[in-house]
Design a protein around this motif. Structure first.
Motif, mmCIF file in Angstrom:
data_model
loop_
_atom_site.group_PDB
_atom_site.id
_atom_site.type_symbol
_atom_site.label_atom_id
_atom_site.label_comp_id
_atom_site.label_asym_id
_atom_site.label_seq_id
_atom_site.Cartn_x
_atom_site.Cartn_y
_atom_site.Cartn_z
ATOM 1 N N THR A 1 0.810 -1.223 0.000
ATOM 2 C CA THR A 1 0.000 0.000 0.000
ATOM 3 C C THR A 1 0.843 1.273 0.000
ATOM 4 O O THR A 1 0.288 2.366 0.031
ATOM 5 N N SER A 2 2.164 1.149 -0.015
ATOM 6 C CA SER A 2 3.007 2.338 0.095
ATOM 7 C C SER A 2 4.222 2.275 -0.817
ATOM 8 O O SER A 2 4.660 1.196 -1.223
ATOM 9 N N ILE A 3 4.731 3.457 -1.110
ATOM 10 C CA ILE A 3 5.970 3.601 -1.879
ATOM 11 C C ILE A 3 6.872 4.566 -1.135
ATOM 12 O O ILE A 3 6.440 5.661 -0.737
ATOM 13 N N ALA A 4 8.129 4.170 -0.940
ATOM 14 C CA ALA A 4 9.151 5.063 -0.400
ATOM 15 C C ALA A 4 9.946 5.594 -1.601
ATOM 16 O O ALA A 4 10.583 4.818 -2.315
ATOM 17 N N TRP A 5 9.847 6.880 -1.836
ATOM 18 C CA TRP A 5 10.504 7.526 -2.965
ATOM 19 C C TRP A 5 11.881 8.019 -2.556
ATOM 20 O O TRP A 5 12.066 8.475 -1.426
ATOM 21 N N ARG A 6 12.824 7.967 -3.473
ATOM 22 C CA ARG A 6 14.171 8.513 -3.282
ATOM 23 C C ARG A 6 14.358 9.574 -4.354
ATOM 24 O O ARG A 6 14.152 9.307 -5.542
ATOM 25 N N LEU A 7 14.731 10.771 -3.934
ATOM 26 C CA LEU A 7 14.834 11.894 -4.861
ATOM 27 C C LEU A 7 16.202 12.557 -4.769
ATOM 28 O O LEU A 7 16.794 12.615 -3.688
ATOM 29 N N ARG A 8 16.665 13.040 -5.906
ATOM 30 C CA ARG A 8 17.912 13.799 -5.945
ATOM 31 C C ARG A 8 17.624 15.127 -6.631
ATOM 32 O O ARG A 8 16.977 15.158 -7.682
ATOM 33 N N ILE A 9 18.108 16.205 -6.042
ATOM 34 C CA ILE A 9 17.961 17.528 -6.641
ATOM 35 C C ILE A 9 19.332 17.965 -7.144
ATOM 36 O O ILE A 9 20.312 17.926 -6.403
ATOM 37 N N LEU A 10 19.368 18.358 -8.421
ATOM 38 C CA LEU A 10 20.599 18.788 -9.073
ATOM 39 C C LEU A 10 20.389 20.157 -9.701
ATOM 40 O O LEU A 10 19.248 20.551 -9.977
ATOM 41 N N ARG A 11 21.469 20.838 -9.968
ATOM 42 C CA ARG A 11 21.381 22.077 -10.739
ATOM 43 C C ARG A 11 21.073 21.691 -12.186
ATOM 44 O O ARG A 11 21.597 20.706 -12.684
ATOM 45 N N SER A 12 20.256 22.465 -12.860
ATOM 46 C CA SER A 12 19.913 22.183 -14.251
ATOM 47 C C SER A 12 21.184 22.155 -15.091
ATOM 48 O O SER A 12 21.997 23.076 -15.027
ATOM 49 N N GLY A 13 21.362 21.069 -15.837
ATOM 50 C CA GLY A 13 22.532 20.931 -16.695
ATOM 51 C C GLY A 13 23.795 20.511 -15.979
ATOM 52 O O GLY A 13 24.861 20.437 -16.579
ATOM 53 N N GLY A 14 23.702 20.233 -14.696
ATOM 54 C CA GLY A 14 24.891 19.863 -13.928
ATOM 55 C C GLY A 14 24.778 18.480 -13.328
ATOM 56 O O GLY A 14 23.734 17.832 -13.402
ATOM 57 N N ALA A 15 25.875 18.034 -12.757
ATOM 58 C CA ALA A 15 25.908 16.698 -12.144
ATOM 59 C C ALA A 15 25.978 16.764 -10.628
ATOM 60 O O ALA A 15 25.854 15.746 -9.957
ATOM 61 N N GLU A 16 26.163 17.972 -10.084
ATOM 62 C CA GLU A 16 26.296 18.108 -8.633
ATOM 63 C C GLU A 16 24.942 17.885 -7.946
ATOM 64 O O GLU A 16 23.966 18.581 -8.233
ATOM 65 N N VAL A 17 24.902 16.921 -7.033
ATOM 66 C CA VAL A 17 23.691 16.675 -6.253
ATOM 67 C C VAL A 17 23.691 17.664 -5.095
ATOM 68 O O VAL A 17 24.603 17.662 -4.266
ATOM 69 N N ILE A 18 22.687 18.529 -5.058
ATOM 70 C CA ILE A 18 22.653 19.532 -3.993
ATOM 71 C C ILE A 18 21.760 19.123 -2.829
ATOM 72 O O ILE A 18 21.896 19.659 -1.735
ATOM 73 N N ALA A 19 20.870 18.140 -3.055
ATOM 74 C CA ALA A 19 20.028 17.634 -1.969
ATOM 75 C C ALA A 19 19.538 16.234 -2.325
ATOM 76 O O ALA A 19 19.347 15.913 -3.495
ATOM 77 N N VAL A 20 19.364 15.424 -1.301
ATOM 78 C CA VAL A 20 18.809 14.080 -1.449
ATOM 79 C C VAL A 20 17.635 13.988 -0.488
ATOM 80 O O VAL A 20 17.756 14.342 0.692
#
Length: 113
Positions: free
Chosen positions: A63-82
């Protein structure tokens, strides 16, 4: 950017993906409710910087989903938040947990293919 902006971006990315890729109807019989969320901040972002949110899953239950998200700068590879969000799917009227709709299960499987 204020930390709430990161949460808003993650929530919007998940819901947009659920609607566009998995066929979720926000006014339908089954809806997803966020029951937990977290975010680890690795680097700052500033307005009006464009960000990209990558959506994935950590766990898919009955009944549930645990999502994993990564926030990056547009056009970049640096992960700024998880971040992570956990949605429990419920009957929109009774608010009781209900099995994840098959269309969502199939879309999640395709996401990982």
């Amino acid at each position: 950017m204020n930390n709430t902006t990161y949460y808003e971006a993650m929530d919007t990315a998940i819901n947009t993906w659920l609607i566009r890729s998995a066929g979720l109807d926000p006014a339908g019989e089954t809806i997803g409710l966020c029951v937990a969320s977290s975010c680890e901040f690795h680097a700052p972002a500033s307005y009006p910087e464009e960000l990209v949110v990558e959506v994935g899953t950590e766990r898919v239950g009955r009944t549930s989903i645990a999502w994993r998200l990564r926030i990056l700068r547009s056009g970049g590879a640096e992960v700024i938040a998880v971040g992570s969000f956990t949605h429990v799917f419920v009957d929109s009227t009774t608010r009781r947990p209900t099995p994840i709709p098959e269309s969502i299960r199939q879309a999640v499987a395709e996401l990982h293919a």
